[in-house]
Design a protein around this motif. Structure first.
Motif, mmCIF file in Angstrom:
data_model
loop_
_atom_site.group_PDB
_atom_site.id
_atom_site.type_symbol
_atom_site.label_atom_id
_atom_site.label_comp_id
_atom_site.label_asym_id
_atom_site.label_seq_id
_atom_site.Cartn_x
_atom_site.Cartn_y
_atom_site.Cartn_z
ATOM 1 N N HIS A 9 -9.448 -7.448 1.970
ATOM 2 C CA HIS A 9 -8.176 -7.957 1.472
ATOM 3 C C HIS A 9 -7.115 -6.880 1.643
ATOM 4 O O HIS A 9 -7.365 -5.705 1.377
ATOM 5 C CB HIS A 9 -8.320 -8.348 -0.007
ATOM 6 N N ASP A 10 -5.944 -7.279 2.096
ATOM 7 C CA ASP A 10 -4.788 -6.382 2.232
ATOM 8 C C ASP A 10 -5.022 -5.272 3.257
ATOM 9 O O ASP A 10 -4.559 -4.138 3.093
ATOM 10 C CB ASP A 10 -4.405 -5.797 0.869
ATOM 11 N N SER A 13 -2.122 -3.013 4.626
ATOM 12 C CA SER A 13 -1.618 -1.933 3.773
ATOM 13 C C SER A 13 -2.608 -0.793 3.634
ATOM 14 O O SER A 13 -2.219 0.347 3.379
ATOM 15 C CB SER A 13 -1.311 -2.474 2.374
ATOM 16 N N THR A 44 -9.899 -9.456 -3.299
ATOM 17 C CA THR A 44 -8.857 -10.199 -4.005
ATOM 18 C C THR A 44 -9.063 -10.107 -5.517
ATOM 19 O O THR A 44 -10.149 -9.755 -5.999
ATOM 20 C CB THR A 44 -8.881 -11.680 -3.606
ATOM 21 N N ASP A 96 -4.304 -5.743 -5.223
ATOM 22 C CA ASP A 96 -3.212 -6.434 -5.913
ATOM 23 C C ASP A 96 -3.033 -5.904 -7.330
ATOM 24 O O ASP A 96 -1.911 -5.797 -7.831
ATOM 25 C CB ASP A 96 -3.443 -7.945 -5.914
ATOM 26 N N ARG A 99 -1.218 -2.677 -7.011
ATOM 27 C CA ARG A 99 0.234 -2.884 -6.833
ATOM 28 C C ARG A 99 0.924 -3.117 -8.174
ATOM 29 O O ARG A 99 2.009 -2.580 -8.412
ATOM 30 C CB ARG A 99 0.496 -4.073 -5.909
#
Length: 155
Positions: A9-10, A13, A44, A96, A99
């Motif tokens: 995931h991600d 970044s 996630t 997430d 973040r």
């Protein structure tokens, strides 16, 4: 050392961050044997929430989870030919959540991911933060590792 990184995931970044390098550095500083293996997965909120509930009985996503494999008390000895793998464990991080925390704490994404990674690795190395005294020791070690890592990166 074998550092397995899964950017589930991600990835966009995360792929520019020195994740494996930082993990290797921490494990060296914690005097883990050369045949140590650790996996680091980025997932996630839904995946980490499910793991959090299944293994910790807590509802909702968390930032990082650590799952020990070969334990510190297993009297593991490095094989002379390095053929035996010391499976330290698995770390699962939710970018997430990182973040949201960076906004809360005024950190960057890189700083937050680095802290979570070091935190997870220290758990696998036997550190904990249930008791206040343990938390102080663990937090001091995190800070020292991150500071020395930053000095290496910036040099």
């Amino acid at each position: 050392m074998n550092i397995l990184v899964s950017l589930n995931h991600d990835a966009a970044s995360l792929e520019t961050l020195p994740i494996a390098e930082l993990a290797h550095y921490v494990l060296e500083q914690e005097n883990k044997p050369d045949n140590t293996e650790v996996s680091i997965s980025f997932v996630t909120d839904e995946v980490i929430a499910e793991l959090n509930e299944t293994y910790r009985g807590k509802v909702g996503p968390t930032d990082v989870l650590s799952f020990e494999c070969d334990g510190l008390d297993d009297n593991f000895e490095q094989a002379a030919d390095d053929s035996t793998i010391f499976e330290l464990g698995d770390i699962v991080i939710a970018p997430d959540v990182a973040r949201r925390q960076m906004e809360e704490f005024g950190t960057t994404f890189h700083q937050e991911i680095s802290l979570l990674l070091v935190h997870g690795l220290l758990h696998l190395c036997g550190y904990d933060h249930i008791e206040d005294e343990e938390a102080e020791v663990m937090e001091a070690r995190e800070a020292a590792l991150l500071e020395s890592w930053a000095a290496i990166i910036l040099s």
